[in-house]
Structures are given as C-alpha cells and as structure tokens.
Design a protein around this motif. Structure first.
Motif, PDB file in Angstrom:
ATOM      1  N   LEU A   1       3.939   7.220   2.414  1.00 54.53           N
ATOM      2  CA  LEU A   1       4.334   6.066   3.210  1.00 54.53           C
ATOM      3  C   LEU A   1       4.098   4.781   2.430  1.00 54.53           C
TER       4      LEU A   1
ATOM      5  N   LYS B   1      -1.942  15.561   9.691  1.00 51.20           N
ATOM      6  CA  LYS B   1      -3.131  14.765   9.391  1.00 51.20           C
ATOM      7  C   LYS B   1      -2.797  13.278   9.463  1.00 51.20           C
ATOM      8  N   SER B   2      -3.830  12.453   9.393  1.00 47.26           N
ATOM      9  CA  SER B   2      -3.619  11.009   9.410  1.00 47.26           C
ATOM     10  C   SER B   2      -3.377  10.502   7.989  1.00 47.26           C
ATOM     11  N   PRO B   3      -2.826   9.289   7.843  1.00 47.30           N
ATOM     12  CA  PRO B   3      -2.561   8.753   6.502  1.00 47.30           C
ATOM     13  C   PRO B   3      -3.848   8.457   5.733  1.00 47.30           C
TER      14      PRO B   3
ATOM     15  N   SER C   1       7.693   8.420  12.160  1.00 48.06           N
ATOM     16  CA  SER C   1       6.751   7.559  11.454  1.00 48.06           C
ATOM     17  C   SER C   1       5.728   6.994  12.426  1.00 48.06           C
TER      18      SER C   1
ATOM     19  N   LEU D   1       0.437  -3.914   9.087  1.00 50.06           N
ATOM     20  CA  LEU D   1       1.215  -3.281   8.034  1.00 50.06           C
ATOM     21  C   LEU D   1       2.530  -2.794   8.632  1.00 50.06           C
TER      22      LEU D   1
ATOM     23  N   GLN E   1      -6.013  -1.059   5.279  1.00 51.44           N
ATOM     24  CA  GLN E   1      -6.377  -0.372   6.511  1.00 51.44           C
ATOM     25  C   GLN E   1      -6.813   1.042   6.170  1.00 51.44           C
TER      26      GLN E   1
ATOM     27  N   PHE F   1       0.825  -1.198   0.000  1.00 50.67           N
ATOM     28  CA  PHE F   1       0.000   0.000   0.000  1.00 50.67           C
ATOM     29  C   PHE F   1       0.859   1.247   0.000  1.00 50.67           C
TER      30      PHE F   1
ATOM     31  N   ILE G   1      -3.736   7.581  16.388  1.00 43.33           N
ATOM     32  CA  ILE G   1      -4.523   7.331  15.182  1.00 43.33           C
ATOM     33  C   ILE G   1      -4.985   5.878  15.181  1.00 43.33           C
TER      34      ILE G   1
ATOM     35  N   PHE H   1       5.162   0.047   8.202  1.00 47.03           N
ATOM     36  CA  PHE H   1       5.291   1.348   7.553  1.00 47.03           C
ATOM     37  C   PHE H   1       6.748   1.767   7.435  1.00 47.03           C
ATOM     38  N   GLY H   2       7.077   2.277   6.250  1.00 47.94           N
ATOM     39  CA  GLY H   2       8.349   2.939   6.099  1.00 47.94           C
ATOM     40  C   GLY H   2       8.277   4.300   6.773  1.00 47.94           C
ATOM     41  N   SER H   3       9.414   4.970   6.852  1.00 44.98           N
ATOM     42  CA  SER H   3       9.450   6.280   7.499  1.00 44.98           C
ATOM     43  C   SER H   3       8.931   7.381   6.576  1.00 44.98           C
TER      44      SER H   3
ATOM     45  N   PHE I   1       0.085  12.114  18.888  1.00 51.20           N
ATOM     46  CA  PHE I   1      -1.014  12.006  17.921  1.00 51.20           C
ATOM     47  C   PHE I   1      -1.392  10.529  17.873  1.00 51.20           C
TER      48      PHE I   1
ATOM     49  N   LEU J   1      -5.152   6.265   2.334  1.00 50.35           N
ATOM     50  CA  LEU J   1      -4.802   5.226   1.365  1.00 50.35           C
ATOM     51  C   LEU J   1      -5.005   5.759  -0.052  1.00 50.35           C
TER      52      LEU J   1
ATOM     53  N   GLN K   1       0.288  11.274   3.558  1.00 48.00           N
ATOM     54  CA  GLN K   1       0.036  11.919   4.832  1.00 48.00           C
ATOM     55  C   GLN K   1       0.443  13.384   4.747  1.00 48.00           C
TER      56      GLN K   1
ATOM     57  N   PHE L   1      -7.682   4.721   7.844  1.00 48.10           N
ATOM     58  CA  PHE L   1      -7.337   5.453   9.050  1.00 48.10           C
ATOM     59  C   PHE L   1      -8.397   6.460   9.450  1.00 48.10           C
ATOM     60  N   GLY L   2      -8.547   6.609  10.754  1.00 46.33           N
ATOM     61  CA  GLY L   2      -9.337   7.708  11.278  1.00 46.33           C
ATOM     62  C   GLY L   2      -8.535   8.995  11.192  1.00 46.33           C
ATOM     63  N   PRO L   3      -9.165  10.126  11.507  1.00 49.01           N
ATOM     64  CA  PRO L   3      -8.480  11.420  11.392  1.00 49.01           C
ATOM     65  C   PRO L   3      -7.476  11.690  12.502  1.00 49.01           C
TER      66      PRO L   3
ATOM     67  N   TYR M   1       0.350   5.192   1.178  1.00 43.24           N
ATOM     68  CA  TYR M   1      -0.478   6.149   1.897  1.00 43.24           C
ATOM     69  C   TYR M   1       0.131   7.539   1.733  1.00 43.24           C
TER      70      TYR M   1
END
Lengths: 111, 116
Positions: free
Chosen positions: A88, A42-44, B43, A99, B105, A34, B93, A101-103, B91, A46, A38, B107-109, A36
């Motif tokens: 990401l 804010k949140s990621p 991250s 999942l 997946q 995947f 999430i 996640f990369g940095s 933060f 997709l 960001q 994500f929520g805010p 993402y």
C-alpha cells in the motif's frame, strides 16, 4: 481521478528478481510518503518512509520519490516468497496527519 | 519500538448488542489515533481521527452515534460499535501517530468483528 493510484496487480516475479511497485498521487501538498506491506488477513506494516526527492534505501528496499511528477515507487531487491503480499502506498493528506491509502498492488514472488 | 496493540483480536456478537475495541500504544505516546475498517479484498477505509482529550473527527458517511470513539489518554483509544448489525461485520484496525511532522502511523493487529 483517484487520489492515490496503484496497479492492482498481481505483479508476479521470480524469486531473486527485483520487484518494482509504482504509485502516483494527486495532492501536491503531501509531504510524507509511506509504503506499507499487508499480508492477507493481517493489518498493514510500515516498511518504508520517504520525505524528500530522490532515493532512500533500507536493506532490500529502496523507495524513490519525485514530487514534481507526483510519483513514488518501491523497489524490492532479491525478492523472496515471503515478500508476497499487498503493498500500500500512502502519502499524507495535505498538512494533516491523515494518510491517503491506495488500493494496493498485490505482489507474488514465485519460488 | 512503535508497538500498537488491539483487544480483542476477534469477537462474535449478536445483532443489537454493543462491542468495545481497545487500541493501545505500548511504547510511545500517541497524540493522534485513527480507526479504519477493511472489508475483504478492499482497501482501508478511514472511519475517524481522534486526538487525546478531544472529540473524534469522523469521515463523511460514518455515523458518529453508531461508532463511538474515546481517546482518553495518550496511550489508549476505544471504539464502541453500538447496536451492531451483520453489515458491521468487518476488520477494524487502529493506528497511532505521535507528535511531529513525519506523519508515520503504526497499526495495531486489527479486530475481526462478526455480528450474527
């Protein structure tokens, strides 16, 4: 060696150019991959998923997967300033729902 | 489709108090939910995975007695930060995934927690 490696950037491209984001991963059992996006604070979100070798296109985005090389990439065509964000890469972990996640790679699109 | 909400979006609490964060899948049934924490310019860090009706599985180094997770239904999971301290400011999430082999997946805010 990190499980998921991405160049942290920033990757700076002019508006209208193609942005190429790369990712390598170490888990050979990963089946789903995947990307993402960001935005800061804010949140990621997709934006692309890919499950088999080859290319997958969705609008201005193309994901490419090469499982033999353990490599996945994201191309963004006709880059816009609104594409400026951190991208990401996230393969799933083995056969689980987790999942990895990369940095992230920070992309800057210059007007 | 695939909308996940979180409440509250931000919260300020005093050191030593507890804070509950809710995560809801609005248009799908979430068999698995995840809780992440993200510090500035870092991250995502997975804290725990929860399946509906089961105990959460915590990642190494995450205190399960401090971060209480409940996944009571297919649309709701809660994270309670107990006896919060300033170092818990972050933060938080959540994300949700439905049954199937695609592992996507959503994500929520996020919830920004500040402990004073």
């Amino acid at each position: 060696q990190k499980e998921v490696e991405q160049n942290s950037g920033p990757l700076s491209v002019p508006e209208g150019a193609i942005a190429s984001l790369n990712c390598t991963y170490s888990d050979r059992v990963s089946q789903s991959f995947f990307w993402y996006r960001q935005y800061s604070g804010k949140s990621p979100e997709l934006i692309m998923s890919i499950y088999s070798n080859g290319d997958k296109e969705d609008g201005r985005f193309t994901a490419q997967l090469n499982k033999a090389s353990q490599y996945v990439s994201l191309l963004i065509r006709d880059s816009q300033p609104s594409d400026s964000a951190t991208y990401l890469c996230a393969p799933n972990s083995g056969s689980s729902y987790k999942l990895i996640f990369g940095s992230g790679t920070r992309l800057l699109v210059r007007p | 489709g695939a909308v996940v909400s979180q409440h509250p979006s931000w919260v300020i609490c005093k050191s030593g108090t507890s804070v509950k964060i809710e995560c809801r899948s609005l248009d799908f049934q979430a068999t698995t939910m995840f809780w992440y924490r993200q510090f500035p310019k870092q991250s995502l860090m997975l804290m725990a995975t929860s399946n509906e009706g089961s105990k959460a599985t915590y990642e190494q180094g995450v205190e399960k007695d401090k971060f209480l997770i409940n996944h009571a239904s297919l649309t709701l999971s809660t994270l309670t930060v107990t006896s919060a301290h300033p170092e818990d400011s972050s933060f938080y999430i959540c994300s949700a995934s439905s049954a199937g082999a695609t592992y996507e997946q959503y994500f929520g805010p996020g919830t920004r927690l500040t402990v004073t």
